[in-house]
Design an enzyme around this catalytic site. Structure first.
Site, short mmCIF file in Angstrom:
data_model
loop_
_atom_site.label_atom_id
_atom_site.label_comp_id
_atom_site.label_asym_id
_atom_site.label_seq_id
_atom_site.Cartn_x
_atom_site.Cartn_y
_atom_site.Cartn_z
N ASP A 124 13.12 -2.80 -1.53
CA ASP A 124 12.66 -1.73 -0.64
C ASP A 124 13.84 -1.05 0.05
OD1 ASP A 124 10.08 -2.37 -1.31
OD2 ASP A 124 9.59 -3.36 0.58
N LYS A 168 4.13 1.74 1.88
CA LYS A 168 4.96 2.11 3.04
C LYS A 168 6.33 2.60 2.61
CE LYS A 168 5.01 -1.68 5.38
NZ LYS A 168 4.32 -2.48 4.35
N THR A 169 6.95 1.87 1.68
CA THR A 169 8.29 2.28 1.23
C THR A 169 8.21 3.60 0.48
OG1 THR A 169 8.97 -0.04 1.06
CG2 THR A 169 10.30 1.59 -0.13
N LYS A 178 15.07 -0.71 7.34
CA LYS A 178 14.08 -1.72 7.00
C LYS A 178 14.55 -2.95 7.78
CE LYS A 178 10.76 -3.64 4.35
NZ LYS A 178 9.35 -3.18 4.27
N ILE A 210 0.83 -1.22 0.00
CA ILE A 210 0.00 0.00 0.00
C ILE A 210 0.86 1.27 0.00
CG2 ILE A 210 -2.16 -0.95 0.89
CD1 ILE A 210 0.39 0.82 3.12
N VAL A 225 7.23 -4.14 8.30
CA VAL A 225 7.05 -5.13 7.24
C VAL A 225 5.58 -5.56 7.24
CG1 VAL A 225 7.81 -6.98 8.79
CG2 VAL A 225 7.83 -7.36 6.31
N GLY A 226 4.95 -5.53 6.06
CA GLY A 226 3.53 -5.89 5.99
C GLY A 226 2.68 -4.89 6.75
N GLU A 276 10.93 1.53 8.71
CA GLU A 276 9.79 0.98 7.97
C GLU A 276 9.50 -0.44 8.43
OE1 GLU A 276 8.40 -0.58 3.61
OE2 GLU A 276 10.13 0.77 3.68
N ASN A 327 -2.47 7.43 0.79
CA ASN A 327 -1.74 7.13 -0.45
C ASN A 327 -2.72 6.53 -1.44
OD1 ASN A 327 0.41 6.80 -2.24
ND2 ASN A 327 0.76 4.69 -1.54
#
Length: 240
Positions: free
Chosen positions: A57, A18-19, A40, A16, A120-121, A118, A178
Site C-alpha cells: 500500500d 482505501k489505498t 500510511k 474496500i 488502516v482497516g 490513509e 467504490n
C-alpha cells in the site's frame, strides 16, 4: 503562504479500496497543481526488497504522490505480519504510539501543499491499550473522507461508520463510492440511498462514484472524483 491541507481517509471495512481512492486523490491533487504527499502511518504486512522492508500500500501511495516523504515520516510503523495492527505489533514488540504519528504528520505538512493520510482497516481498529484508529483520527484533527466499498451490506456499514466519525467530533468532508463488486445487484440504488442519507444526516457530499476497474487505474479513477469540491471543504476547515 496558505496553510497546508490534509485529510484522513477511512473506509467501511478492510479491502474496500482505501489505498486505491487515496492514490486517485493524489493524482487529482497533482493535476490541480498541488504538491501532494501521502502517509500510511501504520502498515501491517511487509515484504523485503534489496534488504529493505516495504509495504505494498505504501508503495502505491509513493508512486502516486508527487512529493516523496522519507519512509520514517510516510510510515512510522511498518509491521511485518499481515494482521490486525495491534496483533502484529504485540508479536513484534512494537508500541503503536499516536504522538509519534502526529509528529510525523506535522513534518509531512511542512513538505507539501496537501497530505493524504490513509488509515488502516476500518474506522475503529485497536492500536494499543484502549486506543484505536478513531483516536488517531481525533489526534490528527483532520476532516475525513469515507470510502464505501459498494457491495452487499454497504448501506448499514457506511451509516454506522459515518455515525462513529461524527460521534468523535470529526467532520466528514465527503464520501466516495467504490464499486468493488462488479456483479452486485441494485448497486445504483444503494449509492442513491447513501447519497441521500449521508447528505441529510452528516452534510457529507458524494465526491465520486468509481466504476469497477480491472485492472484498477488510480489515474483514471481520479477523473471520477470532484477534487475541487473536496479542496474547498478542506480549505474551509484548515487552520488560519
Amino acid at each position: 503562504m496558505s496553510a497546508p491541507l490534509s485529510l484522513f481517509v477511512t473506509g467501511t471495512d478492510t479491502e474496500i479500496g482505501k489505498t486505491f481512492v487515496s492514490t486517485a486523490l493524489l493524482h487529482g491533487f497533482a493535476r490541480a497543481g498541488l504538491r501532494a504527499a501521502a502517509m500510511k502511518p501504520i502498515a501491517a504486512g511487509a515484504y523485503q526488497r534489496d534488504g529493505v522492508w516495504r509495504n505494498e500500500d505504501a508503495d502505491q501511495l509513493d508512486a502516486a504522490a508527487n512529493v516523496a516523504l522519507p519512509a520514517t515520516i510516510r510510515t512510522p510503523f511498518l509491521l511485518k505480519a499481515a494482521a490486525a495492527p495491534h496483533i502484529a505489533a504485540a508479536r513484534e514488540g512494537v508500541a503503536l504510539d499516536i504522538d509519534t504519528i502526529v509528529g510525523a504528520h506535522r513534518r509531512a505538512c511542512e513538505r507539501a501543499d496537501v497530505v493524504v493520510v490513509e488509515g488502516v482497516g476500518g474506522f475503529r481498529v485497536p492500536l494499543a491499550g484502549t486506543r484505536d484508529t478513531a483516536d488517531l483520527a481525533v489526534a490528527l484533527g483532520l476532516p475525513v473522507v469515507l470510502v464505501v466499498g459498494v457491495r452487499l451490506g454497504c448501506i448499514s456499514h457506511a451509516l454506522l461508520t459515518a455515525d462513529a466519525i461524527a460521534a468523535r467530533g470529526l467532520a466528514i468532508a465527503g464520501w466516495v463510492a467504490n464499486r468493488v463488486d462488479a456483479a452486485m445487484r441494485f448497486a445504483d440504488d444503494n449509492v442513491d440511498t447513501l447519497r441521500a442519507w449521508l447528505e441529510r444526516e452528516h452534510g457529507a457530499p458524494l465526491l465520486g462514484d468509481i466504476a469497477h476497474m480491472s485492472p484498477p487505474s488510480p489515474e483514471a479513477a481520479s477523473r471520477s472524483l470532484d477534487v475541487n469540491r473536496l479542496l474547498g471543504a478542506l480549505r474551509e476547515t484548515a487552520p488560519r
